[in-house]
Structures are given as C-alpha cells and as structure tokens.
Design an enzyme around this catalytic site. Structure first.
Site, short mmCIF file in Angstrom:
data_model
loop_
_atom_site.label_atom_id
_atom_site.label_comp_id
_atom_site.label_asym_id
_atom_site.label_seq_id
_atom_site.Cartn_x
_atom_site.Cartn_y
_atom_site.Cartn_z
N LYS A 157 0.85 -1.18 0.00
CA LYS A 157 0.00 0.00 0.00
C LYS A 157 0.89 1.24 0.00
CE LYS A 157 1.34 0.79 3.87
NZ LYS A 157 1.66 1.94 4.64
N HIS A 187 -1.71 -4.31 6.34
CA HIS A 187 -1.34 -5.14 7.49
C HIS A 187 -2.35 -5.05 8.64
CE1 HIS A 187 0.52 -1.36 8.86
NE2 HIS A 187 0.51 -1.86 10.08
N LYS A 191 -4.03 -8.28 11.46
CA LYS A 191 -3.93 -8.26 12.92
C LYS A 191 -4.93 -9.26 13.51
CE LYS A 191 -2.61 -3.39 13.20
NZ LYS A 191 -1.48 -3.22 14.11
N GLU A 225 -1.41 8.08 16.95
CA GLU A 225 -0.02 7.59 17.04
C GLU A 225 0.82 8.65 17.73
OE1 GLU A 225 1.17 5.00 13.41
OE2 GLU A 225 0.34 6.82 12.59
N ASP A 244 -2.73 7.77 3.85
CA ASP A 244 -1.83 6.79 4.49
C ASP A 244 -2.58 5.93 5.50
OD1 ASP A 244 0.63 5.58 5.33
OD2 ASP A 244 0.78 6.99 6.98
N HIS A 249 -6.13 2.03 5.92
CA HIS A 249 -6.36 1.12 7.05
C HIS A 249 -7.74 1.28 7.71
CE1 HIS A 249 -2.21 0.02 6.72
NE2 HIS A 249 -1.74 1.15 7.20
N LYS A 335 -0.48 11.78 13.60
CA LYS A 335 0.89 11.62 14.11
C LYS A 335 1.11 12.59 15.27
CE LYS A 335 2.18 8.97 10.58
NZ LYS A 335 1.96 7.54 10.75
#
Ligand code: BG6
Length: 485
Positions: A157, A187, A191, A225, A244, A249, A335
């Site tokens: 991705k 990803h 999980k 994050e 992103d 996700h 972030k």
C-alpha cells in the site's frame, strides 16, 4: 482463513519468494523478520528459497544479503535467532539485482532457486517498493515471464493516491496478472484482533443482535499515534494521513465492523460483504472532515515549508443501508498525538426506561454502554456498563468486563500482521487482502475531499489534534483519552 476453528493450519506448496525492495526499510522491519518467524514456527513450505532483489545500484552479494537479513531479524524479532534456526534459514537466501531492461541477475537467481527446489514450485513476488515503482516492477514480471500461472504477487500500500491512479494501477496489474493472483496487502487486516472482530460478531449470540442502528448511536475508529513522520518526509508529503491511514487502514476496519454476515468464511463471501459496505458509504463530505498538522512539521527534514499536507484527519462517514442508516462512524488518526492506540468503540443508546433518576448517575456524565475493541496486538475487548455502587443509595458507576488476549490464549500461536498475510498469500487465501473493486470504491467516496480539502489546522505535538475535531463529533465525545478509565 480457516473453515472452522478446528481446522489445522495448511502448509503452503514449495515456494520461491522473490522480495523486491530487499534492501529497503519495509523488508528490514517487517518482511525478512516475518519470513524468519514463519520458518521458525514451521509454517513455511516444506522447502523454499528467498531471493532478494533491488536495482543494480543497490545490488548485494548473497553473503551481504544474508548478513543484512540477520541484522534485520536480530533487530526486529522479539526473540533472537538461535544458531541452528538461523543457519537453516540463511542457506535459503540469495540475491539477484533487477532493473527494468536489465533483469538478468534476478532471472539467474530465481532459476537457481527453482532448480534447487526441483519440480514446479510456486513463486510469490513481494513488491516491497515505493508506490511509484509498482508499475515498472509489474511490467518487469510480465516481460520476463516471471509472472506465470504459478506466480502470485503481493502489492504494498498505498494502492494509488486517487481513483484515477488506482484504476490505472489496477489496469497495469491486470494486464499481467489475473485478480486471483493479486494480493494487495493492508497489514491492519492481518492483525489477530481485527480478525477477531469477525469471531466476536458472528460466533456470539450476545453481540450480533444489537450490532445495528436500533441499539448503537455511533461508532468510533480511532488510531492515534505518538510517532511523527520518522524521516519519511518524501513519502508522507505525497500521501498525508487521509491517504496513508484513513483510506488504507481505517476504512478497511470499518468494512469489517459494518459488514453483513458473510454466507461463509471464504475470501469471496468476506470480500463481497466488505465491498457492499463500501458501496453503501456516502461520499465523504469535506465539511465533515478536520485536517490537522502538528506544529513543527514544517521543520522536519525534507518537508516543504509551505506544506499543506495533513498529519491528522478526523471525519464522519455514513453507511447508508438498513443496518446503519443514521449511525455516524467517526474516524480519527494522526501523528504526534498524546497516545498510541488502535481502537474501535461501539457506543450504545441509553435504554428507554427512566427508572434511574439523573441523580443516580452521581452527577457523572452518562457513562453509557460502550464495547471497546483494542486491536493493537495482542489486543483486548472490554464492555463498559453501569453498575450499582455498593451502599444504601442507588448510585451508578461505570464498570467494565475485559478480555485480554495476552492473558487468555497461547501467545506463541500469534502471528504479527505481516507474517499472517505472507502465509495467507503463499496459501492462496485472499480473504484478508483488498480487492480491486473495493479499493476503487474507497477512492471514489474520497473524491469530494481530495478535490476540495479544507485547510489544515495546527495542533500541538502530544495533544489530541485540533479542537475542531471535538466539534466534529459533538454531541458525542471521543472515547480517547478520557473515556478509557
Ligand atoms: C503504516 C503507515 O501503513 O501503518 C504508517 O504508513 C503507520 O504511517 C503504520 O505509522 C501504523 O501501523 P502499526 O500497526 O505498525 O503501528
């Protein structure tokens, strides 16, 4: 995905894994350690070879590749490799450089690896390269004959940056591969605790009956994050948090939270239901999006001093179908925020009964029922509810019941997201990979925002983003950080 919980794990056919981008960060952090851990757990094929590849300018000898791989495995596997395990793994590693128009060293290395295995092993080509390099790598695979019937390809991705680029990339990929050979990786879908949302919902009579608009007021998918852009300015400046994290996700997690029960746990049924959710999503309304940028972002090396790239995004989206009409889904990620967390929270409506007077809440805010799914591995699930405080008066206090993976099951069985997905790709199971139509639909619903993004608002590092994100969710409030007692 297994047909039933009792099924044993299948062993993949013999494979040659070709790792493009073998000298890069992703290979070092995730892919090489993941392959090693699969080997150590006995989950790799009976026999296999791993051929690393990179452009000729970054070519390595076999020995250099092995010692880099050892450094990566030592740095990123929780347990250091034992001598015997490492020797068994490293003797299967080799290197072959490849550039568009100059693939010979790679072809020679793959030829050697296949001869060593004998028979007709499968090939898994993992494109762990920057998105700009995907098309030329796919064309290289097509042009060299590496992309035959027994080849599968993992594409990293982000898959495109908007609808037009995703369509173009799908067309490039489909010119060489059938969709059944394509594994677009995300990803988050690998999980354990995201996979467990399916078990929680569909294996339990307790939850599925209330998993809808009659009982749920709103849903939050929240992935704050603490890290910044960690030297990834050139990637991040082109991407930003919406592309992103949200498109890549959080929308996928939304698909799993919101899907209808699939007819079976097979790739087709699961992906059909997820795509149905995306089809029912209304286009993102820019007025319901907050874009933020942490103070100091402009001073990061490689960032344009005028950059309007967002490092934070919060938005409300709706899924317009009978299950979810009128239930907003609030998504947030950024972030340099106050905590690292990966959560889904389902907030339940108050029961209609008024038997408890407002004073029973002891002046506390509602403290309503929330189902919290923390999907940061190893993950936990908690139900928050109200209980009577001991004592003569009927006073209510928040209480919780918690299930923790770390306390409950054998951790040794746990695979990290990448490991699980690489194993699934070798097994040919596409359940946890994204499909061309799903990705294109997500870019389609994102188009109004990409065409007219609101300006970025500053926020202090360590905070929870711009204050407008709190206004966005009103009259509700973000579950994090205060709801999480
Ligand atoms: C990646 C993003 O896909 O996911 C990163 O590019 C992000 O920006 C990362 O930090 C988060 O994933 P995790 O689960 O490894 O923390």
């Amino acid at each position: 995905m297994q047909d039933s919980p009792d099924d044993h794990v299948n062993v993949p056919d013999d494979h040659v894994v070709v790792l493009f981008g073998a000298t890069g960060d992703l290979a070092r952090r995730k892919v090489l350690p993941g392959l090693f851990r699969l080997a150590r757990s006995g989950l790799m094929p009976r026999d296999y070879r791993i051929v690393g590849s990179a452009p000729a300018g970054a070519a390595l000898s076999d020995e250099e590749f092995r010692s880099r791989a050892k450094e990566a495995v030592t740095a990123f596997c929780p347990e250091p490799p034992g001598d015997a395990d490492w020797r068994a793994f490293e003797e299967r590693l080799s290197f072959g450089a490849a550039d568009p128009g100059a693939p010979e060293p790679l072809l020679a290395a793959v030829g050697n690896a296949e001869r060593a295995l004998g028979g007709s092993p499968r090939r898994l080509c993992h494109l762990a390269v920057p998105p700009a390099a995907f098309p030329s790598m796919v064309e290289l695979l097509g042009g060299t004959g590496l992309a035959g019937d027994r080849t599968r390809v993992i594409v990293e991705k982000p898959f495109g940056t908007d609808l037009a680029s995703a369509r173009a990339l799908n067309a490039t990929v489909h010119a060489v591969f059938d969709e059944s050979q394509v594994f677009r990786i995300d990803h988050f879908l690998g999980k354990e605790s995201v996979d467990n949302i399916l078990a929680l919902r569909f294996a339990n009579g307790l939850f599925e009956p209330v998993w809808n608009r009659r009982h749920i007021s709103h849903v939050q998918i929240d992935v704050p994050e603490t890290l910044g852009i960690e030297g990834r300015a050139s990637f991040f400046e082109q991407t930003g948090t919406f592309r992103d994290m949200i498109v890549t996700h959080l929308f996928q997690v939304l698909g799993i939270v919101a899907m209808e029960p699939p007819a079976a746990l097979d790739a087709r049924s699961l992906r059909d239901e997820k795509v149905e959710v995306f089809s029912a999503m209304r286009p993102v309304d820019p007025a319901r999006v907050v874009r933020g940028q942490y103070e100091g972002y402009h001073a990061e090396p490689g960032v344009d001093p005028e950059s309007g790239t967002e490092t934070f995004a919060a938005l409300a989206v709706t899924v317009d179908n009978p299950r979810w009409a009128g239930v907003p889904f609030f998504l947030r990620s950024g972030k340099s925020l106050g905590q690292r967390r990966q959560t889904v929270t389902l907030h339940f409506k108050r029961p209609p009964s008024h038997m408890f007077p407002a004073s029973a809440h002891g002046g506390r805010p509602s403290g309503g029922n929330v189902l919290v799914i923390d999907f940061d591995d190893p993950g936990w699930i908690a139900a928050r509810f109200l209980a009577k405080e001991p004592g003569p008066a009927m006073r209510l206090s928040p209480a919780r019941m918690t299930f923790r993976y770390a306390d409950s099951f054998q951790q040794a069985n746990e695979l990290e997201g990448y490991e699980r997905l690489i194993l699934d790709a070798m097994l040919g199971d596409q359940s946890l990979f994204t499909r061309a139509d799903g990705i294109e639909r997500l870019w389609e619903v994102s188009a109004p925002l990409l065409d007219a993004p609101p300006p970025v608002e500053p926020y202090a590092p360590g905070s929870w983003g711009p204050p407008s994100a709190d206004e966005l969710i009103a009259p509700y409030a973000w579950y994090l950080p205060d709801g999480d007692d």
